[in-house]
Design a protein around this motif. Structure first.
Motif, PDB file in Angstrom:
ATOM      1  N   PRO A 105      12.776  -4.398   5.714  1.00 43.67           N
ATOM      2  CA  PRO A 105      11.617  -4.258   4.830  1.00 43.67           C
ATOM      3  C   PRO A 105      11.632  -5.230   3.657  1.00 43.67           C
ATOM      4  CG  PRO A 105      12.928  -2.238   4.836  1.00 43.67           C
ATOM      5  CD  PRO A 105      13.583  -3.202   5.747  1.00 43.67           C
ATOM      6  N   ALA A 106      12.803  -5.695   3.251  1.00 45.28           N
ATOM      7  CA  ALA A 106      12.867  -6.618   2.119  1.00 45.28           C
ATOM      8  C   ALA A 106      12.242  -7.965   2.467  1.00 45.28           C
ATOM      9  CB  ALA A 106      14.321  -6.816   1.692  1.00 45.28           C
ATOM     10  N   VAL A 107      12.279  -8.334   3.720  1.00 47.00           N
ATOM     11  CA  VAL A 107      11.743  -9.622   4.144  1.00 47.00           C
ATOM     12  C   VAL A 107      10.258  -9.530   4.477  1.00 47.00           C
ATOM     13  CG1 VAL A 107      11.924 -11.417   5.915  1.00 47.00           C
ATOM     14  CG2 VAL A 107      13.986 -10.359   5.017  1.00 47.00           C
ATOM     15  N   ALA A 108       9.852  -8.480   5.183  1.00 52.64           N
ATOM     16  CA  ALA A 108       8.515  -8.435   5.764  1.00 52.64           C
ATOM     17  C   ALA A 108       7.487  -7.664   4.942  1.00 52.64           C
ATOM     18  CB  ALA A 108       8.588  -7.818   7.161  1.00 52.64           C
ATOM     19  N   SER A 109       7.904  -6.799   4.027  1.00 50.95           N
ATOM     20  CA  SER A 109       6.922  -5.933   3.379  1.00 50.95           C
ATOM     21  C   SER A 109       6.011  -6.685   2.415  1.00 50.95           C
ATOM     22  CB  SER A 109       7.620  -4.782   2.657  1.00 50.95           C
ATOM     23  OG  SER A 109       8.425  -5.271   1.608  1.00 50.95           O
ATOM     24  N   GLY A 110       6.483  -7.756   1.811  1.00 51.49           N
ATOM     25  CA  GLY A 110       5.646  -8.506   0.873  1.00 51.49           C
ATOM     26  C   GLY A 110       4.406  -9.078   1.523  1.00 51.49           C
ATOM     27  N   VAL A 111       4.566  -9.593   2.732  1.00 51.91           N
ATOM     28  CA  VAL A 111       3.429 -10.176   3.455  1.00 51.91           C
ATOM     29  C   VAL A 111       2.390  -9.113   3.779  1.00 51.91           C
ATOM     30  CG1 VAL A 111       2.755 -11.378   5.557  1.00 51.91           C
ATOM     31  CG2 VAL A 111       4.873 -11.991   4.406  1.00 51.91           C
ATOM     32  N   PHE A 112       2.852  -7.981   4.288  1.00 53.81           N
ATOM     33  CA  PHE A 112       1.917  -6.922   4.669  1.00 53.81           C
ATOM     34  C   PHE A 112       1.245  -6.294   3.451  1.00 53.81           C
ATOM     35  CE2 PHE A 112       4.660  -6.872   8.510  1.00 53.81           C
ATOM     36  CZ  PHE A 112       3.678  -7.171   9.426  1.00 53.81           C
ATOM     37  N   LEU A 113       1.985  -6.121   2.377  1.00 52.72           N
ATOM     38  CA  LEU A 113       1.400  -5.539   1.167  1.00 52.72           C
ATOM     39  C   LEU A 113       0.356  -6.473   0.564  1.00 52.72           C
ATOM     40  CD1 LEU A 113       1.334  -3.207  -0.780  1.00 52.72           C
ATOM     41  CD2 LEU A 113       3.177  -4.291  -2.054  1.00 52.72           C
ATOM     42  N   LEU A 119       4.534   3.014   1.633  1.00 57.08           N
ATOM     43  CA  LEU A 119       4.409   3.333   3.052  1.00 57.08           C
ATOM     44  C   LEU A 119       4.882   2.196   3.961  1.00 57.08           C
ATOM     45  CD1 LEU A 119       3.318   5.572   4.913  1.00 57.08           C
ATOM     46  CD2 LEU A 119       1.134   4.388   4.893  1.00 57.08           C
ATOM     47  N   ILE A 120       4.562   0.964   3.616  1.00 61.55           N
ATOM     48  CA  ILE A 120       4.892  -0.169   4.478  1.00 61.55           C
ATOM     49  C   ILE A 120       6.401  -0.348   4.650  1.00 61.55           C
ATOM     50  CG2 ILE A 120       4.784  -2.691   4.658  1.00 61.55           C
ATOM     51  CD1 ILE A 120       1.908  -2.502   3.619  1.00 61.55           C
ATOM     52  N   PRO A 121       7.214  -0.344   3.581  1.00 62.96           N
ATOM     53  CA  PRO A 121       8.660  -0.483   3.808  1.00 62.96           C
ATOM     54  C   PRO A 121       9.249   0.666   4.641  1.00 62.96           C
ATOM     55  CG  PRO A 121       8.168  -0.931   1.530  1.00 62.96           C
ATOM     56  CD  PRO A 121       6.914  -0.408   2.154  1.00 62.96           C
ATOM     57  N   PHE A 122       8.728   1.864   4.453  1.00 63.45           N
ATOM     58  CA  PHE A 122       9.194   3.000   5.248  1.00 63.45           C
ATOM     59  C   PHE A 122       8.899   2.784   6.730  1.00 63.45           C
ATOM     60  CE2 PHE A 122       8.218   7.172   7.146  1.00 63.45           C
ATOM     61  CZ  PHE A 122       9.490   7.721   7.093  1.00 63.45           C
ATOM     62  N   LEU A 123       7.683   2.343   7.049  1.00 65.35           N
ATOM     63  CA  LEU A 123       7.323   2.108   8.447  1.00 65.35           C
ATOM     64  C   LEU A 123       8.117   0.951   9.044  1.00 65.35           C
ATOM     65  CD1 LEU A 123       3.455   2.577   8.258  1.00 65.35           C
ATOM     66  CD2 LEU A 123       5.134   4.134   9.242  1.00 65.35           C
ATOM     67  N   LEU A 124       8.330  -0.102   8.267  1.00 60.40           N
ATOM     68  CA  LEU A 124       9.108  -1.229   8.775  1.00 60.40           C
ATOM     69  C   LEU A 124      10.559  -0.824   9.026  1.00 60.40           C
ATOM     70  CD1 LEU A 124       7.757  -4.175   6.608  1.00 60.40           C
ATOM     71  CD2 LEU A 124       7.342  -3.767   9.026  1.00 60.40           C
ATOM     72  N   ASP A 125      11.114   0.027   8.187  1.00 62.63           N
ATOM     73  CA  ASP A 125      12.478   0.493   8.379  1.00 62.63           C
ATOM     74  C   ASP A 125      12.594   1.333   9.643  1.00 62.63           C
ATOM     75  OD1 ASP A 125      15.191   0.716   7.556  1.00 62.63           O
ATOM     76  OD2 ASP A 125      14.762   2.780   6.907  1.00 62.63           O
ATOM     77  N   ARG A 126      11.581   2.136   9.922  1.00 63.77           N
ATOM     78  CA  ARG A 126      11.607   2.951  11.148  1.00 63.77           C
ATOM     79  C   ARG A 126      11.458   2.095  12.396  1.00 63.77           C
ATOM     80  NH1 ARG A 126      11.095   8.620  11.143  1.00 63.77           N
ATOM     81  NH2 ARG A 126      10.000   8.368  13.110  1.00 63.77           N
ATOM     82  N   MET A 127      10.833   0.901  12.273  1.00 63.70           N
ATOM     83  CA  MET A 127      10.701  -0.008  13.410  1.00 63.70           C
ATOM     84  C   MET A 127      11.875  -0.978  13.493  1.00 63.70           C
ATOM     85  SD  MET A 127       6.590  -0.774  13.545  1.00 63.70           S
ATOM     86  CE  MET A 127       6.711  -2.092  12.392  1.00 63.70           C
ATOM     87  N   LYS A 128      12.919  -0.752  12.688  1.00 59.40           N
ATOM     88  CA  LYS A 128      14.135  -1.571  12.666  1.00 59.40           C
ATOM     89  C   LYS A 128      13.854  -3.018  12.263  1.00 59.40           C
ATOM     90  CE  LYS A 128      16.634   1.787  14.395  1.00 59.40           C
ATOM     91  NZ  LYS A 128      16.922   2.839  13.476  1.00 59.40           N
ATOM     92  N   ILE A 129      12.903  -3.205  11.328  1.00 62.40           N
ATOM     93  CA  ILE A 129      12.605  -4.516  10.748  1.00 62.40           C
ATOM     94  C   ILE A 129      13.033  -4.466   9.294  1.00 62.40           C
ATOM     95  CG2 ILE A 129      10.780  -6.163  10.200  1.00 62.40           C
ATOM     96  CD1 ILE A 129       9.173  -4.961  12.518  1.00 62.40           C
TER      97      ILE A 129
END
Length: 50
Positions: free
Chosen positions: A21-29, A9-19
């Protein structure tokens, strides 16, 4: 279950926010799995001790 759900879910949401996901999803997960683990540990300890 929680890590698998948010891991998709997190990479999908980050992609929709134009961020990126490869960089930011690890921190949130990591944050989500740590919080869920901590709360479940405290919840079980509360049930056992009360």
């Amino acid at each position: 279950i929680c890590a698998g759900l948010f891991g998709g879910l997190i990479p999908f949401l980050l992609d929709r926010m134009k961020i990126d996901p490869a960089v930011a999803s690890g921190v949130f997960l990591t944050m989500v799995t740590d919080v869920v683990g901590f709360l479940s540990f405290l919840g079980l300890a509360t049930l056992i001790l009360l």
